[in-house]
Write a protein that holds these residues in place. Structure first.
Motif, PDB file in Angstrom:
ATOM      1  N   THR A  12     -13.767  17.175 -27.482  1.00 54.15           N
ATOM      2  CA  THR A  12     -12.900  17.782 -26.483  1.00 54.15           C
ATOM      3  C   THR A  12     -11.609  16.997 -26.424  1.00 54.15           C
ATOM      4  OG1 THR A  12     -14.865  18.307 -25.199  1.00 54.15           O
ATOM      5  CG2 THR A  12     -12.762  18.510 -24.080  1.00 54.15           C
ATOM      6  N   PHE A  13     -10.473  17.683 -26.628  1.00 50.44           N
ATOM      7  CA  PHE A  13      -9.199  16.993 -26.422  1.00 50.44           C
ATOM      8  C   PHE A  13      -8.782  17.261 -24.996  1.00 50.44           C
ATOM      9  CE2 PHE A  13      -9.354  17.322 -30.792  1.00 50.44           C
ATOM     10  CZ  PHE A  13      -8.837  18.476 -31.338  1.00 50.44           C
ATOM     11  N   ARG A  14      -8.234  16.236 -24.387  1.00 54.60           N
ATOM     12  CA  ARG A  14      -7.630  16.452 -23.078  1.00 54.60           C
ATOM     13  C   ARG A  14      -6.131  16.310 -23.278  1.00 54.60           C
ATOM     14  NH1 ARG A  14     -11.664  13.853 -21.928  1.00 54.60           N
ATOM     15  NH2 ARG A  14     -13.311  15.081 -21.000  1.00 54.60           N
ATOM     16  N   VAL A  15      -5.414  17.392 -23.235  1.00 52.85           N
ATOM     17  CA  VAL A  15      -3.971  17.302 -23.369  1.00 52.85           C
ATOM     18  C   VAL A  15      -3.315  17.878 -22.128  1.00 52.85           C
ATOM     19  CG1 VAL A  15      -3.831  17.315 -25.865  1.00 52.85           C
ATOM     20  CG2 VAL A  15      -4.001  19.469 -24.663  1.00 52.85           C
ATOM     21  N   ARG A  16      -2.115  17.384 -21.891  1.00 52.16           N
ATOM     22  CA  ARG A  16      -1.338  17.927 -20.788  1.00 52.16           C
ATOM     23  C   ARG A  16      -0.638  19.181 -21.286  1.00 52.16           C
ATOM     24  NH1 ARG A  16      -0.923  15.412 -15.592  1.00 52.16           N
ATOM     25  NH2 ARG A  16      -1.668  13.301 -15.810  1.00 52.16           N
ATOM     26  N   ARG A  17      -0.289  20.052 -20.375  1.00 54.12           N
ATOM     27  CA  ARG A  17       0.389  21.267 -20.778  1.00 54.12           C
ATOM     28  C   ARG A  17       1.755  20.958 -21.383  1.00 54.12           C
ATOM     29  NH1 ARG A  17       3.457  25.073 -19.256  1.00 54.12           N
ATOM     30  NH2 ARG A  17       3.044  27.203 -19.886  1.00 54.12           N
ATOM     31  N   HIS A  18       2.464  20.013 -20.764  1.00 53.80           N
ATOM     32  CA  HIS A  18       3.753  19.591 -21.313  1.00 53.80           C
ATOM     33  C   HIS A  18       3.574  18.234 -21.985  1.00 53.80           C
ATOM     34  CE1 HIS A  18       5.801  22.762 -19.108  1.00 53.80           C
ATOM     35  NE2 HIS A  18       5.080  22.441 -18.076  1.00 53.80           N
ATOM     36  N   VAL A  19       3.859  18.223 -23.260  1.00 56.51           N
ATOM     37  CA  VAL A  19       3.710  16.950 -23.971  1.00 56.51           C
ATOM     38  C   VAL A  19       5.045  16.558 -24.586  1.00 56.51           C
ATOM     39  CG1 VAL A  19       1.282  17.111 -24.500  1.00 56.51           C
ATOM     40  CG2 VAL A  19       2.922  18.195 -25.997  1.00 56.51           C
ATOM     41  N   ARG A  20       5.029  15.484 -25.320  1.00 54.03           N
ATOM     42  CA  ARG A  20       6.221  15.006 -26.018  1.00 54.03           C
ATOM     43  C   ARG A  20       7.407  14.895 -25.085  1.00 54.03           C
ATOM     44  NH1 ARG A  20       5.956  16.043 -31.820  1.00 54.03           N
ATOM     45  NH2 ARG A  20       3.900  16.901 -32.184  1.00 54.03           N
ATOM     46  N   MET A  21       7.227  14.201 -23.982  1.00 51.33           N
ATOM     47  CA  MET A  21       8.338  14.135 -23.053  1.00 51.33           C
ATOM     48  C   MET A  21       8.879  12.731 -22.962  1.00 51.33           C
ATOM     49  SD  MET A  21       6.413  14.145 -19.468  1.00 51.33           S
ATOM     50  CE  MET A  21       5.319  15.446 -19.920  1.00 51.33           C
ATOM     51  N   SER A  22      10.013  12.645 -22.339  1.00 48.12           N
ATOM     52  CA  SER A  22      10.623  11.340 -22.152  1.00 48.12           C
ATOM     53  C   SER A  22      10.127  10.745 -20.842  1.00 48.12           C
ATOM     54  CB  SER A  22      12.142  11.479 -22.119  1.00 48.12           C
ATOM     55  OG  SER A  22      12.516  12.285 -21.014  1.00 48.12           O
ATOM     56  N   LEU A  23      10.349   9.474 -20.681  1.00 50.07           N
ATOM     57  CA  LEU A  23       9.948   8.791 -19.462  1.00 50.07           C
ATOM     58  C   LEU A  23      10.707   9.372 -18.268  1.00 50.07           C
ATOM     59  CD1 LEU A  23       8.149   6.565 -18.461  1.00 50.07           C
ATOM     60  CD2 LEU A  23       9.917   4.922 -18.968  1.00 50.07           C
ATOM     61  N   LYS A  24      11.948   9.745 -18.499  1.00 55.35           N
ATOM     62  CA  LYS A  24      12.768  10.311 -17.421  1.00 55.35           C
ATOM     63  C   LYS A  24      12.125  11.595 -16.922  1.00 55.35           C
ATOM     64  CE  LYS A  24      16.124  13.480 -17.482  1.00 55.35           C
ATOM     65  NZ  LYS A  24      16.762  14.289 -18.454  1.00 55.35           N
ATOM     66  N   ASP A  25      11.736  12.471 -17.860  1.00 56.66           N
ATOM     67  CA  ASP A  25      11.086  13.725 -17.460  1.00 56.66           C
ATOM     68  C   ASP A  25       9.825  13.453 -16.679  1.00 56.66           C
ATOM     69  OD1 ASP A  25      11.894  15.627 -20.450  1.00 56.66           O
ATOM     70  OD2 ASP A  25      12.912  15.424 -18.529  1.00 56.66           O
ATOM     71  N   TYR A  26       9.071  12.472 -17.158  1.00 55.40           N
ATOM     72  CA  TYR A  26       7.791  12.160 -16.528  1.00 55.40           C
ATOM     73  C   TYR A  26       7.984  11.821 -15.059  1.00 55.40           C
ATOM     74  CZ  TYR A  26       3.023  10.313 -16.372  1.00 55.40           C
ATOM     75  OH  TYR A  26       1.711  10.093 -16.090  1.00 55.40           O
ATOM     76  N   VAL A  27       9.020  11.044 -14.801  1.00 59.34           N
ATOM     77  CA  VAL A  27       9.238  10.588 -13.429  1.00 59.34           C
ATOM     78  C   VAL A  27       9.978  11.638 -12.612  1.00 59.34           C
ATOM     79  CG1 VAL A  27      10.411   8.861 -12.043  1.00 59.34           C
ATOM     80  CG2 VAL A  27       9.211   8.171 -14.095  1.00 59.34           C
ATOM     81  N   VAL A  28      11.106  12.128 -13.176  1.00 58.68           N
ATOM     82  CA  VAL A  28      11.972  13.007 -12.383  1.00 58.68           C
ATOM     83  C   VAL A  28      11.320  14.356 -12.129  1.00 58.68           C
ATOM     84  CG1 VAL A  28      14.162  14.243 -12.432  1.00 58.68           C
ATOM     85  CG2 VAL A  28      14.072  11.869 -13.153  1.00 58.68           C
ATOM     86  N   ARG A  29      10.715  14.918 -13.180  1.00 51.97           N
ATOM     87  CA  ARG A  29      10.112  16.249 -12.987  1.00 51.97           C
ATOM     88  C   ARG A  29       8.669  16.141 -12.526  1.00 51.97           C
ATOM     89  NH1 ARG A  29      11.393  19.095 -18.523  1.00 51.97           N
ATOM     90  NH2 ARG A  29      10.046  20.710 -17.678  1.00 51.97           N
TER      91      ARG A  29
END
Lengths: 253, 269
Positions: A12-29
């Motif tokens: 089973t893979f557990r992946v997020r719907r949005h991947v390959r993101m920047s640290l900025k996206d991770y925090v801001v969005r």
């Protein structure tokens, strides 16, 4: 003694719907929040039980995306199962995508060395095998130029020649039955046949059901990661074909 | 502990593979270039010359003392930079191998760090040569030379751990490399590389920035490498202890992180 045992193996893979993101996206969005970026569970394999002993030639059939290549890579040790237990005894040789794993700026000769080392050879054994590999690939002087200038067919030839110089105990093959141009294909088929004969056991994925029936004594049918059926090749292939045509009839109706 | 042992043995088992990759990296970098390997020496030499010329004018620094001091610092910084920044991308650089063949993931950061170690050794040998030329042969004592062996070992493990940590993090956050470049740039000016010992002792007394210089984790490594060439003596045991503790912390962090994440790396690429 070479053997493979799968005991309730699941992946089973557990992946997020949005991947390959920047640290900025991770925090801001706020991508760390489950409501915004939900975790998707992909059950690539579930509950696969199999015992493969010496002398077995197992074919894996199924629709696209059923998990055939995933199962093969799990057997190779590239993916580690998330459930169940996998036992693989014996030296594994895998023939997957032959054009992967080339260092583009290095020459053909250098790539022969690197890929041989990846397969577990030592400098001594590589020196002994280099000329045989070069001869089989029929690339001649091209081996002195960087691989970046090779055509796709040349890369497949080189990759195939390198990958098939191993002495396989367990052979894993992923649809590698077509390689290079016509004259090379005959040589390649012959070598594949000899490898399959020499291997203690083999697991193979192919959509070519005719060749599969000729080569394999057992087959496994995968559907959306589940093992639908396992047994003698002709029975499994017949069941798979029946299900496939039934599905087509339903879609047409 | 036993698991780590088995893991290291597996890493040693595929040594021909990662050693061949290190060789290939070096060959690729200098293929078709005029000076070849000489280029990797050119950077520290140029920077040292510039800093010496400028700082001898501004701060009246003594070139004989300052040149080996600055160059040793720059060579170390180059190594740490490479380990960290190229370490970020090391799993992507080896993506095609990861997808084909199971191998312990630690070999990819190791490949990066060994390449950096090669350039570091060349640069540092030059620093030793310069120091001996300026101060006379026999300036660097036997204990100082021997102290370089554990210093190099600690540096290698430190670099490897940093590369592994950043590589795992970059698989999740793709822009970590860019952020790290900026952070390292800033950190360069907060590390006593181009500041002479006199300026450093002045800075340590200032409350605002002094504590950064005191707590900077790279300082023990700088001392270990600068003492032999600048003072002709080995660094103090306290310095070695500090460096060992820092290395151990990074190593433990790297081992824990790899153990937790190794399985998942291939799925996130």
């Amino acid at each position: 003694m070479s053997r493979i045992v799968l005991d309730g193996v699941g992946l089973t893979f557990r992946v997020r719907r949005h991947v390959r993101m920047s640290l900025k996206d991770y925090v801001v969005r706020q991508m760390f929040r489950r409501s915004i970026n939900p975790i998707l569970e992909v059950h690539a394999l579930s509950g696969v039980d199999m015992k493969i002993e010496r002398g077995d030639r197992v074919g894996i059939v199924g629709h696209n995306g059923a998990g055939k290549s995933t199962l093969l890579r799990t057997l190779a040790g590239i993916y580690k199962p998330s459930h169940g237990r996998l036992t693989v005894e014996g030296r594994v040789s895998s023939l997957f995508d032959l054009t992967l794993g080339f260092e583009m700026d290095a020459t053909g000769w250098e790539n022969i060395s690197y890929r041989s080392y990846l397969q577990g050879e030592t400098p001594k054994t590589v020196r002994a095998k280099r000329n045989a590999i070069a001869e089989f690939s029929e690339l001649g002087d091209f081996l002195n130029t960087p691989v970046r200038y090779y055509s796709a067919g040349m890369m497949v030839r080189l990759g195939f020649s390198i990958a098939t110089t191993i002495e396989p105990e367990i052979l894993l093959v992923d649809e590698v039955l077509s390689a290079g141009d016509l004259s090379f294909q005959e040589k390649a088929r012959e070598r594949m046949r000899s490898m399959m004969d020499r291997a203690h056991l083999m697991v193979m994925v192919s959509h070519d059901l005719v060749s599969l029936a000729k080569i394999c004594n057992r087959a496994v049918w995968l559907d959306h990661g589940h093992m639908m059926m396992a047994g003698p090749t002709d029975q499994v292939v017949a069941a798979y074909k029946a299900a496939a045509t039934a599905g087509q009839a339903k879609a047409a109706a | 502990m036993q698991a780590t042992n088995t893991y290291l043995r597996k890493v040693w088992g595929c040594r021909y593979f990662w050693l061949s990759l290190v060789g290939m990296d070096l060959r690729t970098r200098y293929r078709g270039s005029a000076l070849g390997i000489g280029w990797s020496l050119l950077n520290p030499i140029c920077m040292t010359t510039i800093f010496c010329v400028v700082f001898s004018a501004i701060w009246k620094a003594n070139v004989v003392d300052f040149a080996p001091y600055v160059m040793a610092g720059l060579t170390l910084w180059q190594f740490i930079s490479t380990s960290l920044l190229q370490g970020c991308d090391c799993f992507f650089a080896g993506e095609s191998y990861i997808r084909q063949h199971p191998a312990p993931m630690a070999i990819y950061p190791l490949r990066t760090v060994l390449g950096g170690a090669f350039h570091f050794t060349m640069g540092y040998s030059l620093v030793i040569a310069i120091s001996l030329i300026f101060h006379g042969f026999g300036y660097i004592g036997m204990t100082a030379i021997l102290s370089l062996v554990p210093a190099f070992a600690l540096l290698l493990v430190f670099g490897w751990s940093l590369a592994a940590l950043f590589a795992v993090a970059t698989v999740r956050f793709r822009d970590l490399r860019h952020l790290s470049e900026v952070a390292l740039q800033a950190l360069f000016y907060l590390t006593p590389i181009i500041y002479g010992p006199q300026q450093v002792s002045e800075l340590l007394e200032r409350r605002t920035v002094g504590w950064i210089f005191a707590l900077n984790p790279f300082v023990p490594f700088l001392d270990m490498l600068r003492s032999p060439v600048c003072d002709g003596r080995a660094a103090t045991p306290a310095t070695f202890l500090a460096a060992s503790l820092i290395t151990l912390t990074c190593l433990v962090a790297a081992v824990v992180t790899l153990r937790a994440e190794e399985r998942e790396i291939v799925f996130h690429m």
